[in-house]
Write a protein that holds these residues in place. Structure first.
Motif, mmCIF file in Angstrom:
data_model
loop_
_atom_site.group_PDB
_atom_site.id
_atom_site.type_symbol
_atom_site.label_atom_id
_atom_site.label_comp_id
_atom_site.label_asym_id
_atom_site.label_seq_id
_atom_site.Cartn_x
_atom_site.Cartn_y
_atom_site.Cartn_z
ATOM 1 N N TRP A 4 0.831 -1.206 0.000
ATOM 2 C CA TRP A 4 0.000 0.000 0.000
ATOM 3 C C TRP A 4 0.868 1.259 0.000
ATOM 4 O O TRP A 4 2.067 1.217 0.365
ATOM 5 C CB TRP A 4 -0.894 0.014 1.254
ATOM 6 C CG TRP A 4 -1.939 -1.069 1.278
ATOM 7 C CD1 TRP A 4 -2.802 -1.410 0.270
ATOM 8 C CD2 TRP A 4 -2.230 -1.963 2.365
ATOM 9 N NE1 TRP A 4 -3.621 -2.446 0.671
ATOM 10 C CE2 TRP A 4 -3.290 -2.806 1.950
ATOM 11 C CE3 TRP A 4 -1.714 -2.132 3.654
ATOM 12 C CZ2 TRP A 4 -3.842 -3.798 2.760
ATOM 13 C CZ3 TRP A 4 -2.262 -3.120 4.475
ATOM 14 C CH2 TRP A 4 -3.303 -3.939 4.027
ATOM 15 N N CYS A 5 0.273 2.390 -0.392
ATOM 16 C CA CYS A 5 1.009 3.667 -0.394
ATOM 17 C C CYS A 5 1.363 4.039 1.054
ATOM 18 O O CYS A 5 0.551 3.795 1.957
ATOM 19 C CB CYS A 5 0.142 4.809 -0.939
ATOM 20 S SG CYS A 5 -0.616 4.489 -2.524
ATOM 21 N N CYS A 29 -1.351 5.002 3.910
ATOM 22 C CA CYS A 29 -2.692 4.436 3.660
ATOM 23 C C CYS A 29 -3.275 3.903 4.968
ATOM 24 O O CYS A 29 -2.581 3.242 5.746
ATOM 25 C CB CYS A 29 -2.577 3.305 2.637
ATOM 26 S SG CYS A 29 -4.156 2.462 2.349
ATOM 27 N N CYS A 72 -7.462 -2.292 -3.386
ATOM 28 C CA CYS A 72 -6.268 -2.099 -2.549
ATOM 29 C C CYS A 72 -6.479 -2.818 -1.219
ATOM 30 O O CYS A 72 -5.651 -3.624 -0.789
ATOM 31 C CB CYS A 72 -6.040 -0.618 -2.276
ATOM 32 S SG CYS A 72 -5.476 0.310 -3.693
ATOM 33 N N ASN A 129 -13.027 3.827 2.074
ATOM 34 C CA ASN A 129 -12.226 5.047 1.825
ATOM 35 C C ASN A 129 -12.960 6.027 0.900
ATOM 36 O O ASN A 129 -12.378 6.989 0.402
ATOM 37 C CB ASN A 129 -10.835 4.691 1.270
ATOM 38 C CG ASN A 129 -10.926 3.837 0.013
ATOM 39 O OD1 ASN A 129 -12.003 3.682 -0.562
ATOM 40 N ND2 ASN A 129 -9.803 3.294 -0.432
ATOM 41 N N GLY A 178 -9.740 2.951 -4.936
ATOM 42 C CA GLY A 178 -8.320 3.270 -4.836
ATOM 43 C C GLY A 178 -7.486 2.552 -5.882
ATOM 44 O O GLY A 178 -6.737 3.165 -6.635
ATOM 45 N N CYS A 203 -7.719 6.850 2.037
ATOM 46 C CA CYS A 203 -6.880 6.689 0.846
ATOM 47 C C CYS A 203 -6.118 8.002 0.693
ATOM 48 O O CYS A 203 -6.671 8.996 0.210
ATOM 49 C CB CYS A 203 -7.744 6.425 -0.389
ATOM 50 S SG CYS A 203 -6.793 6.445 -1.928
ATOM 51 N N VAL A 204 -4.861 8.001 1.108
ATOM 52 C CA VAL A 204 -4.095 9.254 1.109
ATOM 53 C C VAL A 204 -3.733 9.694 -0.306
ATOM 54 O O VAL A 204 -3.368 10.843 -0.535
ATOM 55 C CB VAL A 204 -2.814 9.131 1.974
ATOM 56 C CG1 VAL A 204 -3.153 9.032 3.452
ATOM 57 C CG2 VAL A 204 -1.956 7.946 1.545
ATOM 58 N N GLU A 205 -3.869 8.767 -1.243
ATOM 59 C CA GLU A 205 -3.478 9.075 -2.627
ATOM 60 C C GLU A 205 -4.630 9.747 -3.395
ATOM 61 O O GLU A 205 -4.420 10.712 -4.115
ATOM 62 C CB GLU A 205 -3.082 7.755 -3.300
ATOM 63 C CG GLU A 205 -2.407 7.885 -4.637
ATOM 64 C CD GLU A 205 -1.040 8.550 -4.568
ATOM 65 O OE1 GLU A 205 -0.379 8.440 -3.517
ATOM 66 O OE2 GLU A 205 -0.655 9.181 -5.569
ATOM 67 N N PHE A 206 -5.856 9.223 -3.216
ATOM 68 C CA PHE A 206 -6.966 9.704 -4.049
ATOM 69 C C PHE A 206 -8.107 10.364 -3.272
ATOM 70 O O PHE A 206 -9.071 10.836 -3.866
ATOM 71 C CB PHE A 206 -7.508 8.554 -4.918
ATOM 72 C CG PHE A 206 -6.469 7.988 -5.839
ATOM 73 C CD1 PHE A 206 -5.868 8.782 -6.813
ATOM 74 C CD2 PHE A 206 -6.047 6.674 -5.719
ATOM 75 C CE1 PHE A 206 -4.893 8.275 -7.657
ATOM 76 C CE2 PHE A 206 -5.077 6.153 -6.552
ATOM 77 C CZ PHE A 206 -4.485 6.954 -7.532
HETATM 78 S S1 SF4 Z 1 -4.305 4.086 -3.637
HETATM 79 FE FE1 SF4 Z 1 -5.279 4.722 -1.733
HETATM 80 S S2 SF4 Z 1 -6.279 2.871 -0.920
HETATM 81 FE FE2 SF4 Z 1 -4.749 2.251 -2.460
HETATM 82 S S3 SF4 Z 1 -2.895 1.833 -1.289
HETATM 83 FE FE3 SF4 Z 1 -2.772 3.939 -2.019
HETATM 84 S S4 SF4 Z 1 -3.606 5.138 -0.333
HETATM 85 FE FE4 SF4 Z 1 -4.237 3.030 0.017
#
Ligand code: SF4
Ligand SMILES: Cc1ncc(C[n+]2csc(CCOP(=O)(O)OP(=O)(O)O)c2C)c(N)n1
Ligand SMILES: [Mg+2]
Length: 319
Positions: A46-47, A50, A81, A151, A155, A230-233
């Motif tokens: 995972w990122c 996360c 994810c 989330n 993701g 979800c820290v990315e999206f």
């Molecule tokens: S995309 Fe979002 S949900 Fe998927 S691993 Fe990265 S932070 Fe977690």
């Protein structure tokens, strides 16, 4: 029969009561519980940051604390994810088809009463493609614990609107903002007939563990909505529920009656961040127990017959 064989508990029995072969008082060395190191498999992909990391760490803690050995649990997931979960657990499990984790898990639960089935996955997996399976597994009250790591976004596939995305959320599928009324997982679970419904957030580890333990101890379909950022999206989605980010984490009031379905539904309707804890809990016959009755009665009726004779009778009936 060797005295070292562990007894299989009755269907629906509390798995923590499974006697360890090592505690028979005959001087046999006590079997140790698993450590995090022993139960952790591949390094999670995972990122960094996360929320899912925290849920996995608490699952390890649950396994450690409740002395769940590999042969007593199985970890199942769909695709997403969050659904990568079983890869990271050094025990039996399956990363199954998108949205189909629950029917697969139901098969395990109904055929293996001696272990507890844990299912992990995302909001898309649970309420989009897997929406029907969610409703039916809940109403059938198949014994398992289902933790949805919500989330509010897809993701894995890099930011599409999910069924729990709030109105106005901009994504690759709703470039001007989400237009459709989101699903409220708690309302969905209660109205579908889940017999245990709880809400937690990965930013409060003690609370997650508490909910996982209570869910595991419930004899039936236990559902947990676990907010997991979800820290990315969808960065900051749950800040309003996190005191470290200026938000409020409020637990279900002490006088809430968990057997009151309407009161639970009302709690579920509170605006975000709402409350955290057990909203609903009912004692209702499980699918496992109901099927076991039928199987038991059939076995009694056919106990003088060999397997091939039962099969032969069935084929004769089909003629
Ligand atoms: S995309 Fe979002 S949900 Fe998927 S691993 Fe990265 S932070 Fe977690
Ligand atoms: C049958 C099928 N349809 C679509 C996909 C593509 N897909 C993979 S994961 C996913 C959604 C994941 O979202 P969620 O369940 O919320 O998990 P998250 O990644 O957010 O943890 C989709 C649409 C797929 N793998 N299989
Ligand atoms: Mg998601």
């Amino acid at each position: 029969m060797s005295s070292s064989i562990t007894e299989i508990p009755a269907r629906g029995g509390n798995i923590t009561s499974v006697p360890s072969p090592a505690t028979n008082g005959n001087g046999v060395e006590e079997r140790k519980g698993l450590t995090k190191k022993e139960i952790a498999a591949d390094h999670p992909t995972w990122c960094p940051g996360c929320g899912d990391f925290s849920v996995l760490a608490l699952y390890f803690k649950l396994i450690e604390k409740r002395k769940l050995w590999q042969e007593k649990i199985t970890t199942v997931a769909g695709i997403g994810c969050s659904s990568r979960f079983p890869y990271f657990v050094q025990a039996h499990g399956a990363h199954f088809i998108h949205g189909r984790a629950l029917p697969f898990a139901s098969g395990i639960s109904l055929s293996r009463p001696d272990l507890h089935v844990f299912v992990f996955g995302g909001d898309g997996d649970a309420f989009s493609i897997g929406g029907n399976h969610f409703n039916h597994t809940a109403r059938k009250n198949v014994k398992m614990t289902y933790c949805v790591m919500d989330n509010w976004v897809y993701g894995l596939t890099k930011k599409q609107t999910s069924p729990t995305s709030p109105l106005g959320f901009k994504s690759k599928t709703d470039v001007t903002g989400a237009l459709d009324q989101p699903i409220n997982p708690m309302k969905q679970a209660i109205s579908a007939g889940a017999s245990f419904v709880a809400r937690t957030t990965s930013s409060n580890p003690n609370h997650v563990l508490q909910m996982m333990e209570a869910a595991m101890d419930h004899d039936g379909f236990s559902f947990i909505e676990c907010l997991s950022e979800c820290v990315e999206f969808y960065e900051g989605a749950f800040d309003a529920s996190n005191p470290r980010k200026g938000g409020v984490f409020a637990e279900v009031p002490k006088d809430h009656d968990v057997t009151d379905e309407l009161a639970a539904y009302k709690l579920a309707g509170e605006p975000f961040p709402g409350k955290f804890g057990i909203f609903y809990k009912a004692n209702r016959a499980t699918k496992n127990a109901n099927e076991q009755k039928i199987i038991g009665a059939a076995r009694e009726k056919t106990k003088s017959l060999q397997d091939w004779q039962i099969l032969q009778k069935n084929f004769d009936r089909l003629k």
